[in-house]
Design a protein around this motif. Structure first.
Motif, mmCIF file in Angstrom:
data_model
loop_
_atom_site.group_PDB
_atom_site.id
_atom_site.type_symbol
_atom_site.label_atom_id
_atom_site.label_comp_id
_atom_site.label_asym_id
_atom_site.label_seq_id
_atom_site.Cartn_x
_atom_site.Cartn_y
_atom_site.Cartn_z
ATOM 1 N N MET A 44 0.830 -1.207 0.000
ATOM 2 C CA MET A 44 0.000 0.000 0.000
ATOM 3 C C MET A 44 0.865 1.258 0.000
ATOM 4 S SD MET A 44 -3.420 -1.079 0.861
ATOM 5 C CE MET A 44 -3.968 -0.032 2.133
ATOM 6 N N LEU A 64 -7.317 -11.590 -6.851
ATOM 7 C CA LEU A 64 -8.102 -10.461 -7.355
ATOM 8 C C LEU A 64 -9.074 -11.037 -8.367
ATOM 9 C CD1 LEU A 64 -8.663 -7.465 -7.273
ATOM 10 C CD2 LEU A 64 -6.990 -7.146 -9.089
ATOM 11 N N HIS A 67 -14.834 -8.748 -9.195
ATOM 12 C CA HIS A 67 -15.388 -7.557 -8.546
ATOM 13 C C HIS A 67 -14.483 -6.965 -7.484
ATOM 14 C CE1 HIS A 67 -19.177 -8.468 -10.483
ATOM 15 N NE2 HIS A 67 -19.081 -9.695 -10.025
ATOM 16 N N ALA A 68 -13.644 -7.784 -6.887
ATOM 17 C CA ALA A 68 -12.849 -7.311 -5.749
ATOM 18 C C ALA A 68 -11.806 -8.381 -5.442
ATOM 19 C CB ALA A 68 -13.768 -7.094 -4.537
ATOM 20 N N TYR A 69 -11.120 -8.208 -4.320
ATOM 21 C CA TYR A 69 -10.261 -9.289 -3.857
ATOM 22 C C TYR A 69 -11.160 -10.405 -3.309
ATOM 23 C CZ TYR A 69 -6.442 -5.901 -4.101
ATOM 24 O OH TYR A 69 -5.524 -4.984 -4.536
ATOM 25 N N LYS A 114 -11.514 -6.337 1.055
ATOM 26 C CA LYS A 114 -10.649 -5.175 0.814
ATOM 27 C C LYS A 114 -9.222 -5.541 1.213
ATOM 28 C CE LYS A 114 -14.154 -1.601 1.701
ATOM 29 N NZ LYS A 114 -15.380 -2.399 1.721
ATOM 30 N N LEU A 115 -8.287 -5.235 0.342
ATOM 31 C CA LEU A 115 -6.885 -5.563 0.636
ATOM 32 C C LEU A 115 -6.463 -4.987 1.981
ATOM 33 C CD1 LEU A 115 -4.081 -6.628 -0.200
ATOM 34 C CD2 LEU A 115 -3.692 -4.431 -1.352
ATOM 35 N N ASN B 9 -8.913 -1.691 -11.138
ATOM 36 C CA ASN B 9 -9.328 -1.989 -9.765
ATOM 37 C C ASN B 9 -8.543 -1.081 -8.826
ATOM 38 O OD1 ASN B 9 -9.645 -4.823 -11.211
ATOM 39 N ND2 ASN B 9 -11.046 -4.760 -9.475
ATOM 40 N N ARG B 10 -9.220 -0.581 -7.812
ATOM 41 C CA ARG B 10 -8.513 0.245 -6.823
ATOM 42 C C ARG B 10 -7.620 -0.659 -5.983
ATOM 43 N NH1 ARG B 10 -12.497 3.991 -4.748
ATOM 44 N NH2 ARG B 10 -13.348 2.147 -3.746
ATOM 45 N N LEU B 11 -6.400 -0.217 -5.782
ATOM 46 C CA LEU B 11 -5.436 -1.061 -5.068
ATOM 47 C C LEU B 11 -5.913 -1.429 -3.664
ATOM 48 C CD1 LEU B 11 -2.659 -2.369 -4.593
ATOM 49 C CD2 LEU B 11 -1.837 -0.116 -3.885
ATOM 50 N N ARG B 12 -6.347 -0.443 -2.912
ATOM 51 C CA ARG B 12 -6.525 -0.712 -1.481
ATOM 52 C C ARG B 12 -7.723 -1.605 -1.155
ATOM 53 N NH1 ARG B 12 -10.484 2.923 0.234
ATOM 54 N NH2 ARG B 12 -10.514 4.870 -0.949
ATOM 55 N N ASP B 13 -8.711 -1.615 -2.035
ATOM 56 C CA ASP B 13 -9.868 -2.472 -1.728
ATOM 57 C C ASP B 13 -10.326 -3.329 -2.903
ATOM 58 O OD1 ASP B 13 -11.025 -0.616 -3.323
ATOM 59 O OD2 ASP B 13 -12.483 0.112 -1.868
ATOM 60 N N GLY B 14 -9.675 -3.170 -4.050
ATOM 61 C CA GLY B 14 -10.024 -4.011 -5.194
ATOM 62 C C GLY B 14 -11.260 -3.560 -5.944
ATOM 63 N N ALA B 15 -11.891 -2.482 -5.509
ATOM 64 C CA ALA B 15 -13.149 -2.058 -6.139
ATOM 65 C C ALA B 15 -12.952 -1.762 -7.621
ATOM 66 C CB ALA B 15 -13.686 -0.815 -5.434
ATOM 67 N N GLN B 54 0.616 3.692 -7.673
ATOM 68 C CA GLN B 54 0.101 2.655 -6.763
ATOM 69 C C GLN B 54 -1.308 2.968 -6.270
ATOM 70 O OE1 GLN B 54 1.947 0.185 -6.862
ATOM 71 N NE2 GLN B 54 4.063 0.859 -6.963
ATOM 72 N N ILE B 57 -4.772 -0.846 -10.066
ATOM 73 C CA ILE B 57 -4.070 -1.925 -10.759
ATOM 74 C C ILE B 57 -4.919 -2.386 -11.941
ATOM 75 C CG2 ILE B 57 -2.591 -2.843 -8.934
ATOM 76 C CD1 ILE B 57 -4.765 -4.671 -8.072
#
Ligand code: SF4
Lengths: 567, 103
Positions: A44, A64, A67-69, A114-115, B9-15, B54, B57
């Protein structure tokens, strides 16, 4: 490590039939969580690129997806305590969107992670001794077994104990963390294969020799995906004490000779095929002979020590029959129907195993809301010594229910809509997440499963059709084992559109077989009609007591093909 | 004219994110900005910079068409990403998290 001493054993009785961690296990797990926390922080903060970070997150089960992780949490050999189930429900509620998905690998997946929260989730899971380590990557994955382990009337050995031994052997094994490709082992504790062992890289079937001693028959090179193969037998008889030595030998041969140059040829099934099963077996035997018997021997005292770490349910001495149960069977046809499909004989008199269906009509196979998971945990506490099992068919088993209590349990399933009496029937569909969730998918699986489930919703009709396994995968990776469904459906991409190939005649049991294609790919809306026509042929031609798969084997593909193509 | 939107996709939450006016990343597909071939090159360059920073992604272009007045991705895969799982449309980003966010 600092901070370990505060870690308490998870709440819950030591009688619960999971493997109970000790301080060392917990310290190891806590270290792994903190290591991952640090890796996430570096990612991060920009200290790691995605290319550097991806293998690290995958080692912790974090993908990943579309839709999300997605976090895949290991349920070792599918057995879970009520405390652990409650924690899963909590994770679903607090960090995800209020549900989880039980998989054909006896794991649970959370789809909207969420990561930035993943380390906290893993820390919470570690509080109850569960983790996501080795649920991804080219390593030995969660060892799977029979969902009736430790309970089945026909059991020769308790496969949980040996699955746990294999788990400990394979976890962080220094030689086998970077294999040519992922590696899956399945083990079944009786001669009846309830763990689809011939579809795994290694399949272990428990058997007895002519002296009545328990031991193992070993299969290798099974697997589905792009190149479906039924595993071949390379050892008819392996004594229990040689289990680890033989596993080590197989893995060493594979690790040295398995192909790393081509992703599609890297699984052990390709090595076995290219080498020839006989020659491969010889190589394994040679390696086996080279390995020190002392180092890899599995003496009875080690087996007993592992066995002792499993909780043992305190079964009561009960008569084999129950008047309360018999009365309910006579007076309540709906209960009797559910008992007919959703139970399995227990080794202890007066007990029975109950299967909770996660396949309501029109539902999403394998999905359970956090409220349902909590409810199952409560039922596990009340009726099954605080434990439950995830079946590879994406259902949940309460293994140790008193016959006297079965009617009460059944009544408590209804409010949570988990009482569908369809285990082993056409609506007990195994379906992967498909294009609704999966990054690799070609087509959606779930809506097709829902349409078929709704088409065959009528319970009397389902029961009339009888045992029928229907599996749907959203791509050739075959996570839903479509090749071995009595009816298998594969989602493909046909000129940019979702389309489906149907196959018939597959089987995942001890008579494992690969299905044969029924015809060309078709659009989703046609699939239920074609299934309907296939079933009509079966019903028209079956003999007394003949299952769909038996009729198919007797009749062959021709009449089914003809019916399917008659528009 | 061929039209595309840009996703990541947003890095911090994958959205899932769509590149909207500004340029800024949006969670709601309806706010995605369509680009012609020339504009797409510039949009993807912006995306590459966002990757280097960062924030996001997996930046790529998605082909879209005008469908009864609204934009719609051409592929089933991207329609699922845009609107959420077809079997749980209540869960899509546009449905439950219809917020404008900074990556
Ligand atoms: S079979 Fe394909 S679509 Fe289905 S979960 Fe596996 S990889 Fe995804």
């Amino acid at each position: 490590m600092d901070g370990i001493s505060h870690i308490q054993p998870p709440a819950g009785s030591q009688d619960v039939g999971i493997y109970h961690y000790d301080g060392l296990d917990r310290a190891w797990l806590a270290r792994r969580v903190e290591e991952f926390r640090e890796q996430v922080q570096r990612r991060m903060a920009g200290g790691l690129t995605e290319d550097e970070f991806k293998p690290l997150r995958l080692m912790n089960g974090l993908y990943l997806q579309l839709h999300a992780y997605m976090l895949r949490v290991a349920i070792p050999y599918g057995i879970v305590s009520s405390t652990q189930l409650r924690k899963m429900a909590h994770v679903a509620r607090k960090y995800d969107r209020d549900y989880g998905h039980f998989t054909t690998r006896q794991n649970i997946q959370f789809n909207w992670i969420k990561l930035e929260q993943a380390p906290d989730i893993l820390a919470e899971l570690a509080e109850v001794d569960i983790h996501a380590i080795q649920t991804s990557g080219n390593c030995i994955r969660n060892v799977t077994t029979d969902q009736f382990a430790g309970a089945a009337a026909d059991e020769i050995i308790d496969p949980r104990v040996y699955a746990e031994i294999l788990r400990q052997w394979s976890t962080d094994h220094p030689e086998f963390l970077f294999l040519p490709r992922k590696f899956k082992i399945a083990l079944t504790g009786s001669e009846k294969d309830r763990a689809a062992i011939k579809l795994h890289d290694i399949g272990i079937l428990t058997t007895r020799n002519e002296h009545g001693e328990p031991g193992f028959t070993v299969y290798v090179g099974g697997g589905l995906g792009r190149t479906p193969v039924i595993g071949v037998k390379i050892r008819q008889w392996l004594q229990v004490s040689d289990l680890l030595r033989y596993m080590e030998a197989i893995l060493r041969v594979y690790n040295a000779a398995g192909r790393r140059d081509n992703l599609y040829k890297a699984r052990i099934k390709i090595l076995v095929r290219e080498t020839g099963a006989e020659k491969f077996a010889e190589q394994v035997e040679a390696e086996f002979a080279r390995l020190s018997g002392d180092r890899f021997n599995l003496p009875p005292e080690v087996v007993s020590a592992i066995q002792a770490r499993f909780g043992a349910p305190r079964f009561a001495n009960l008569p084999a029959t129950s008047t309360a149960f018999d009365r309910a069977m006579l007076t309540n046809p709906a209960f009797a129907q559910w008992v007919g499909t959703n139970t399995h004989p227990h080794r202890m008199p007066g007990y029975i195993s109950a299967v909770i269906s996660l396949k309501p009509v029109g539902g999403i196979p394998g999905d359970a809301s956090s409220a349902q998971i909590d409810h199952i945990a409560a039922l596990a506490d009340r009726y099954s010594f605080g434990e439950a099992r995830v079946a590879h068919e994406q259902n949940v088993v309460l293994a140790h229910v008193r016959l006297d209590d079965l009617f009460a349990l059944w009544q408590e399933l209804q409010p949570a809509a988990i009482d569908t009496p369809n285990i082993g029937l056409i609506t007990d569909i195994i379906a992967c997440p498909g294009l609704d969730y999966c990054e690799l998918a070609n087509a959606r699986s779930i809506p097709v499963a829902q349409a078929i489930s709704e088409r065959f919703a009528d319970l009397a009709r389902q029961h009339d059709i009888g045992e029928l396994h229907l599996n749907i995968s959203g791509c050739i990776n075959a996570c839903a084992h479509h090749h071995v469904g009595h009816i298998g459906i594969l989602g493909v991409d046909k000129h940019g559109e979702e389309a489906y190939l149907i196959s018939l005649g597959g089987a995942a049991d001890e008579n494992a077989a690969l299905g044969q294609l029924l015809g060309a790919a078709m659009p989703a809306h046609v699939v239920p009609d074609v299934i309907e026509r296939v079933i009509a042929i079966y019903l028209a031609h079956r003999t007394q007591g003949e299952r769909f798969i038996d009729s198919f084997r007797r009749l062959g593909m021709a009449p089914f093909k003809e019916a399917a193509n008659a528009r | 004219m061929k039209l595309s939107v840009v996703t990541a996709n947003r890095l911090r939450d994958g959205a899932i994110l769509w590149l909207g006016a500004g340029p800024a990343w949006r969670e709601h597909f309806a706010e995605a900005q369509p680009f012609d071939a020339d504009a797409l090159v510039i949009a993807l360059e912006f995306g590459a910079r966002e990757v280097a920073l960062q924030r996001v992604i997996g930046v790529y272009a998605v082909d879209v068409e005008h469908n009864t007045g609204t934009l719609s991705p051409l592929s089933a895969r991207e329609r699922v990403r845009a609107h959420g799982p077809s079997v749980r449309p209540d869960l899509g980003y546009g449905q439950t998290h219809n917020t404008l966010v900074e990556a």
